[in-house]
Every structure is written in structure tokens, then in C-alpha cells.
Enzyme design. Structure first.
Site, PDB file in Angstrom:
ATOM      1  N   GLU A 118       0.871  -1.104  -0.150  1.00 44.63           N
ATOM      2  CA  GLU A 118       0.032   0.095   0.053  1.00 44.63           C
ATOM      3  C   GLU A 118       0.918   1.271   0.025  1.00 44.63           C
ATOM      4  O   GLU A 118       2.043   1.064   0.310  1.00 44.63           O
ATOM      5  CB  GLU A 118      -1.034   0.198   1.312  1.00 44.63           C
ATOM      6  N   PRO A 119       0.227   2.400  -0.249  1.00 43.65           N
ATOM      7  CA  PRO A 119       0.962   3.505  -0.227  1.00 43.65           C
ATOM      8  C   PRO A 119       2.061   3.818   0.949  1.00 43.65           C
ATOM      9  O   PRO A 119       2.967   4.102   0.979  1.00 43.65           O
ATOM     10  CB  PRO A 119       0.044   4.832  -0.478  1.00 43.65           C
ATOM     11  N   TRP A 147       1.633  -0.560  -6.506  1.00 49.06           N
ATOM     12  CA  TRP A 147       2.770  -1.233  -7.335  1.00 49.06           C
ATOM     13  C   TRP A 147       2.363  -2.614  -7.340  1.00 49.06           C
ATOM     14  O   TRP A 147       3.173  -3.757  -7.296  1.00 49.06           O
ATOM     15  CB  TRP A 147       3.960  -1.253  -6.597  1.00 49.06           C
ATOM     16  N   ILE A 148       0.982  -2.881  -7.799  1.00 45.71           N
ATOM     17  CA  ILE A 148       0.498  -4.279  -8.301  1.00 45.71           C
ATOM     18  C   ILE A 148       0.834  -4.967  -9.347  1.00 45.71           C
ATOM     19  O   ILE A 148       0.671  -4.576 -10.692  1.00 45.71           O
ATOM     20  CB  ILE A 148      -1.059  -4.464  -8.189  1.00 45.71           C
ATOM     21  N   ARG A 234       9.485 -15.887  -2.977  1.00 49.14           N
ATOM     22  CA  ARG A 234      11.024 -15.441  -2.984  1.00 49.14           C
ATOM     23  C   ARG A 234      11.799 -16.480  -3.799  1.00 49.14           C
ATOM     24  O   ARG A 234      12.894 -16.113  -4.249  1.00 49.14           O
ATOM     25  CB  ARG A 234      11.483 -15.213  -1.637  1.00 49.14           C
ATOM     26  N   GLN A 270      43.496 -10.227 -19.170  1.00 50.57           N
ATOM     27  CA  GLN A 270      43.233 -10.705 -17.744  1.00 50.57           C
ATOM     28  C   GLN A 270      42.111 -10.134 -17.071  1.00 50.57           C
ATOM     29  O   GLN A 270      41.433 -10.503 -16.305  1.00 50.57           O
ATOM     30  CB  GLN A 270      44.564 -10.897 -16.919  1.00 50.57           C
ATOM     31  N   GLY A 331      30.993   0.576 -24.783  1.00 52.99           N
ATOM     32  CA  GLY A 331      30.258   1.457 -25.468  1.00 52.99           C
ATOM     33  C   GLY A 331      28.707   0.771 -25.892  1.00 52.99           C
ATOM     34  O   GLY A 331      27.697   1.225 -25.603  1.00 52.99           O
ATOM     35  N   GLU A 354       8.825  -8.172  -3.418  1.00 53.58           N
ATOM     36  CA  GLU A 354       8.765  -9.410  -2.514  1.00 53.58           C
ATOM     37  C   GLU A 354       9.600  -9.411  -1.388  1.00 53.58           C
ATOM     38  O   GLU A 354      10.033 -10.485  -0.875  1.00 53.58           O
ATOM     39  CB  GLU A 354       8.967 -10.941  -3.263  1.00 53.58           C
TER      40      GLU A 354
HETATM   41  N1  CAA Z   1       7.029 -16.795   7.439  1.00 48.94           N
HETATM   42  C1  CAA Z   1       6.045 -17.047   8.010  1.00 48.94           C
HETATM   43  N2  CAA Z   1       5.448 -16.420   9.127  1.00 48.94           N
HETATM   44  C2  CAA Z   1       5.999 -15.186   9.396  1.00 48.94           C
HETATM   45  C3  CAA Z   1       7.151 -14.811   8.530  1.00 48.94           C
HETATM   46  C4  CAA Z   1       7.640 -15.739   7.320  1.00 48.94           C
HETATM   47  N3  CAA Z   1       8.691 -15.277   6.636  1.00 48.94           N
HETATM   48  N4  CAA Z   1       7.386 -13.676   8.855  1.00 48.94           N
HETATM   49  C5  CAA Z   1       6.681 -13.263   9.791  1.00 48.94           C
HETATM   50  N5  CAA Z   1       5.900 -14.104  10.176  1.00 48.94           N
HETATM   51  C6  CAA Z   1       4.737 -14.190  11.246  1.00 48.94           C
HETATM   52  C7  CAA Z   1       5.338 -14.105  12.598  1.00 48.94           C
HETATM   53  O1  CAA Z   1       5.634 -15.360  13.044  1.00 48.94           O
HETATM   54  C8  CAA Z   1       4.220 -13.631  13.207  1.00 48.94           C
HETATM   55  O2  CAA Z   1       3.459 -14.499  13.606  1.00 48.94           O
HETATM   56  P1  CAA Z   1       2.815 -14.766  15.026  1.00 48.94           P
HETATM   57  O3  CAA Z   1       1.250 -14.165  14.802  1.00 48.94           O
HETATM   58  O4  CAA Z   1       2.635 -16.290  15.429  1.00 48.94           O
HETATM   59  O5  CAA Z   1       3.473 -14.178  16.095  1.00 48.94           O
HETATM   60  C9  CAA Z   1       3.614 -12.650  12.216  1.00 48.94           C
HETATM   61  O6  CAA Z   1       3.943 -13.006  10.976  1.00 48.94           O
HETATM   62  C10 CAA Z   1       3.705 -11.083  12.582  1.00 48.94           C
HETATM   63  O7  CAA Z   1       5.244 -11.077  12.308  1.00 48.94           O
HETATM   64  P2  CAA Z   1       6.322 -10.145  13.066  1.00 48.94           P
HETATM   65  O8  CAA Z   1       5.628 -10.052  14.385  1.00 48.94           O
HETATM   66  O9  CAA Z   1       7.390 -10.598  12.713  1.00 48.94           O
HETATM   67  O10 CAA Z   1       5.858  -8.859  12.176  1.00 48.94           O
HETATM   68  P3  CAA Z   1       6.615  -7.583  12.041  1.00 48.94           P
HETATM   69  O11 CAA Z   1       5.801  -6.462  11.563  1.00 48.94           O
HETATM   70  O12 CAA Z   1       7.719  -7.359  12.944  1.00 48.94           O
HETATM   71  O13 CAA Z   1       7.680  -7.979  10.646  1.00 48.94           O
HETATM   72  C11 CAA Z   1       7.818  -8.572   8.305  1.00 48.94           C
HETATM   73  C12 CAA Z   1       7.078  -8.696   9.467  1.00 48.94           C
HETATM   74  C13 CAA Z   1       8.741  -9.874   8.333  1.00 48.94           C
HETATM   75  C14 CAA Z   1       8.763  -7.605   8.349  1.00 48.94           C
HETATM   76  C15 CAA Z   1       6.962  -8.397   7.219  1.00 48.94           C
HETATM   77  O14 CAA Z   1       5.993  -7.326   7.312  1.00 48.94           O
HETATM   78  C16 CAA Z   1       7.520  -8.534   5.822  1.00 48.94           C
HETATM   79  O15 CAA Z   1       7.772  -9.585   5.320  1.00 48.94           O
HETATM   80  N6  CAA Z   1       7.622  -7.388   5.079  1.00 48.94           N
HETATM   81  C17 CAA Z   1       7.643  -7.358   3.700  1.00 48.94           C
HETATM   82  C18 CAA Z   1       6.594  -7.354   2.832  1.00 48.94           C
HETATM   83  C19 CAA Z   1       6.844  -7.815   1.493  1.00 48.94           C
HETATM   84  O16 CAA Z   1       7.522  -9.054   1.228  1.00 48.94           O
HETATM   85  N7  CAA Z   1       6.307  -7.337   0.796  1.00 48.94           N
HETATM   86  C20 CAA Z   1       6.198  -7.755  -0.809  1.00 48.94           C
HETATM   87  C21 CAA Z   1       5.095  -7.215  -1.551  1.00 48.94           C
HETATM   88  S1  CAA Z   1       4.303  -8.394  -2.720  1.00 48.94           S
HETATM   89  C22 CAA Z   1       5.273  -8.184  -3.931  1.00 48.94           C
HETATM   90  O17 CAA Z   1       6.183  -7.519  -4.093  1.00 48.94           O
HETATM   91  C23 CAA Z   1       4.486  -8.943  -5.152  1.00 48.94           C
HETATM   92  C24 CAA Z   1       4.905  -8.556  -6.582  1.00 48.94           C
HETATM   93  O18 CAA Z   1       3.937  -7.908  -7.154  1.00 48.94           O
HETATM   94  C25 CAA Z   1       5.949  -8.828  -7.292  1.00 48.94           C
END
Ligand code: CAA
Length: 371
Positions: A118-119, A147-148, A234, A270, A331, A354
Site C-alpha cells: 500500500e502507499p 505497485w501491483i 521469494r 586478464q 560503449g 517480494e
Molecule cells: N514466514 C512465516 N511467518 C512469518 C514470516 C515468514 N517469513 N514473517 C513473519 N511471520 C509471522 C510471524 O511469525 C508472526 O506470527 P505470530 O502471529 O505467530 O506472532 C507474524 O507473521 C507477524 O510477524 P512479526 O511480528 O515478525 O511482524 P513484523 O511487523 O515485526 O515484521 C515482516 C514482519 C517480516 C517485516 C513483514 O512485514 C514482511 O515480510 N514485510 C515485507 C513484505 C513484502 O515482502 N512485501 C512484498 C510485496 S508483494 C510483491 O512484491 C509482489 C509482486 O507484485 C512482485
């Protein structure tokens, strides 16, 4: 392997012609995506009973690497449909949801999009501002996604939204939204540095009524759904980065054997040889990490750490190798005709989407501390 050969042939006949023009014109590869569906590249790991290819993740890595060597726009469309949409639906969807949506998504009759960012919620994905208000039989969806990937070409969107802010991430839901649902508006197309053939849009939801049966998993499962799905996604993006790197390397190697300077082919110098040695070594290491993550996933092991490592490492390799590939071309590397400048621009996004490289380090270190 047969899948690698099929992917290679597809790139040479369908993707390579016109790839430069599609990049310049930001043209979505519509015909090529249709063909990818027919060849089984859009639902590779899905059970054949839903129209998928029934293949393992290792085959998926091989195919994405091959396709990304030539056209990273096509490979992100493929990666999102396979790993973020089809895999998530197959693993967590109801029988009805799979019958209704997966049977069309897996063979590529339609494609899907994954709507988390989201924004004001990119890396900080728990801060969802899009609201899915529980209205009994349905959710009332309001908010904006940014950015979808496949934003305008998708027929089905997996939308992550907050239902109960008091519960924080445990109040988030994942909903299947159809393109035709009233109140969904596709916003402007982003004019991007790289992967310019893929269509990246913002999406606006205004009082969209999403039936309850379109929720994936239990109430409040949406954030876990997103995280678990991204762990698999990923591997796709790591393999895309690997392909971008190996595509640039192969072009640089071939060029170095043709181009002469100071009376000999530049591969005899080299300075170039050492660059090629570093590039090939980094690529091999990235490939092994991608395959390791894929193997762990195929063996139903916990692969969150390895998929984050593969993406972190392979995306850096993609940057390093493409920059060197441009340098080796001199170039010529700076002009579009030689492809490597496009691959260099395409590489950058693999460190951002991601989960940025910084987020991968959070995922990796949390897993390390957990052990
Ligand atoms: N796998 C499984 N579970 C996970 C996880 C993972 N990699 N990362 C976090 N969780 C779980 C945690 O275990 C926690 O679970 P509980 O309820 O059991 O406690 C819950 O998720 C919340 O996690 P955190 O408390 O760690 O939350 P946080 O806010 O501190 O951090 C974060 C979370 C890992 C930073 C997460 O926000 C994140 O991954 N951010 C990046 C988002 C992302 O990858 N966006 C990409 C957009 S999609 C895209 O790009 C698609 C496209 O179009 C190409």
C-alpha cells in the site's frame, strides 16, 4: 532437463523477438503470456486435477531462470501467477475456491495478482490501511493498493486487508476479489526503470462487496497467508534474479570472444578474464541457493530462511553481474541493441519486490535466532 529445454525454446521463438521494443514501449506481452499458459508455465506446481503441471519447485526454478535470461517482464508475470496466486490458493483455498478460480489460473486462461503493498505499507506489511469491514455475509472493502504486478491484466486479485485493527496482524484477512466486482478501479500504470513489459498499477477499492466465501482461511489468517505465500514467492524472484544474471553473463562471455582490442579478443585480457571468473562463480553460488530452497520446499521442510537467503544473494548477484556485463561490452553495453543495459535495469527490482534485501535480512536473522 526437458523443462529447461522447453523454456529455452519458448524464449528463442516467442520472447526474444520484440523484447527490446516491448521494453521501450512498456508493452505487456499478451500473446506470449497466452502461450506460456498453453505450455504449462503459469501453474507449473499445481496439481493436474486443477489444470496445473504437477511439477516440483526445482523444475520451476529451472524454467524461471531460462525465461528470465531473455525477458524478466515475462518471468515476473509467471512468478506472481505461480507462486503468489496459484500456490497460495492451492495450499489454503477451499475446494469451491479452487474449482472456481484455480482451474482457470493454473492453465493460464486467466492470470492473477497479489495485493499486499500500500502507499504506506511496503516493508511494514502489518500496517494495512485497506479495510475489509465484516458485514455478515460479505466484507466491505475500501482502500488503495500500490505497485501491483499484473494490476491491469489480472482477472483475480488476492487482496490483503485489515478487518479488526485492535487485533493487529491477527485481524487481517486475505480475500479473493474479481475484476468485475463493482467498486474496483485500476489506477495509473507505473512508468518503471525495468521490467517495463509487466503492468504495474495501483488499485482502488470503494465499497467493494466481497462474499464471505471468498475469504482464504479462517478469520484473521490473512497476514500469515501473505507471509507463508511470500516465502515461496521469494524462490521465484531469486530464480528470476539468477536468470537475469546468467543471461547477462552469457552475452558478455560471447561478446568477449568476438570483440578485439589491442590486437586480440578481449577474452584474452586478464582484466576481462577475472571479471568472467567472478561472474560465473557468483552465478553458480546463487543457483545452488535457489535449488537448495526449492529442494527444501519440495521435501516439505521449513524453507523460509533459505528462500530469503536465495533472494538476498541472487538479487545482489544480478546487480553485480549485469553491471559487469555492461562494462565488458563497453560503449555497446550502453545501448539497447545489446540487451545488457535492459538486464541491468531489470536486475534492480529483484532487490526491492517480494521483500527488500533489508527485509530478507530480518527474515534470515529471526530464523537464525530461533534455532
Ligand atoms: N514466514 C512465516 N511467518 C512469518 C514470516 C515468514 N517469513 N514473517 C513473519 N511471520 C509471522 C510471524 O511469525 C508472526 O506470527 P505470530 O502471529 O505467530 O506472532 C507474524 O507473521 C507477524 O510477524 P512479526 O511480528 O515478525 O511482524 P513484523 O511487523 O515485526 O515484521 C515482516 C514482519 C517480516 C517485516 C513483514 O512485514 C514482511 O515480510 N514485510 C515485507 C513484505 C513484502 O515482502 N512485501 C512484498 C510485496 S508483494 C510483491 O512484491 C509482489 C509482486 O507484485 C512482485
Amino acid at each position: 532437463m526437458a523443462v529447461k529445454k522447453a523454456a529455452y525454446e519458448f524464449t528463442q521463438t516467442e520472447l526474444l523477438p520484440g523484447v527490446i521494443e516491448r521494453d521501450i514501449n512498456q508493452e505487456f506481452p499478451k500473446q506470449q503470456v497466452k502461450k506460456m499458459g498453453e505450455l504449462g508455465f503459469l501453474g507449473m506446481m499445481v496439481d493436474p486435477k486443477y489444470g496445473g503441471g504437477g511439477m516440483d519447485t526445482v523444475s520451476y526454478v529451472l524454467a524461471i531462470e531460462e525465461i528470465s535470461k531473455v525477458d524478466a517482464s515475462a518471468s515476473v508475470i509467471m512468478s506472481v501467477n505461480n507462486s503468489l496466486v496459484c500456490s497460495g490458493l492451492e495450499k489454503y483455498g477451499t475446494d469451491e475456491q479452487k474449482e472456481k478460480y484455480l482451474t482457470r489460473l493454473a492453465p493460464g486462461k486467466i492470470i492473477g495478482a497479489f495485493c499486499l503493498s500500500e502507499p504506506e505499507a511496503g516493508s511494514d506489511a502489518t500496517s494495512q490501511r485497506t479495510i475489509a469491514e465484516d458485514k455478515g455475509d460479505y466484507y466491505l472493502l475500501n482502500g488503495t493498493k500500490n505497485w501491483i504486478t499484473n494490476g491491469n491484466s489480472a482477472s483475480v486479485y488476492l487482496v490483503i486487508a485489515q478487518t479488526d485493527p485492535k487485533k493487529k496482524h491477527l485481524g487481517i484477512n486475505a480475500l479473493i476479489v474479481e475484476r468485475e466486482m463493482a467498486g474496483l478501479e485500476v489506477g495509473k500504470k507505473e512508468d518503471k526503470l525495468g521490467i517495463r513489459g509487466s503492468d504495474t498499477h495501483s488499485l482502488m477499492f470503494t465499497d467493494v462487496k466481497v462474499p464471505k466465501e471468498n475469504r482464504i482461511g479462517e478469520d484473521g489468517f490473512g497476514f500469515k497467508f501473505a507471509m507463508d505465500t511470500l516465502n515461496g514467492g521469494r524462490i521465484g524472484i531469486a530464480s528470476q534474479a539468477l536468470g537475469i544474471a546468467s543471461g547477462a553473463y552469457e552475452r558478455a562471455l560471447a561478446y568477449s570472444k568476438e570483440r578485439k582490442a589491442f590486437g586480440v579478443e578481449i577474452s584474452k585480457h586478464q582484466a576481462i578474464q577475472f571479471k568472467l571468473a567472478d561472474m560465473a562463480t557468483e552465478i553458480e553460488a546463487a543457483r545452488l541457493l535457489c535449488l537448495r530452497a526449492a529442494t527444501e520446499k519440495d521435501h516439505k521442510k521449513d524453507f523460509a530462511k533459505t528462500s530469503a537467503m536465495a533472494k538476498l544473494f541472487a538479487s545482489q548477484v544480478a546487480m553485480d553481474v549485469t553491471i559487469e556485463a555492461v562494462q565488458i561490452h563497453g560503449g555497446y553495453g550502453y545501448v539497447k541493441e545489446y540487451h545488457v543495459e535492459r538486464l541491468m535495469r531489470d536486475a534492480k527490482i529483484t532487490q526491492i519486490y517480494e521483500g527488500t534485501s533489508e527485509i530478507q535480512k530480518i527474515v534470515i536473522s529471526r530464523e537464525l535466532i530461533k534455532l
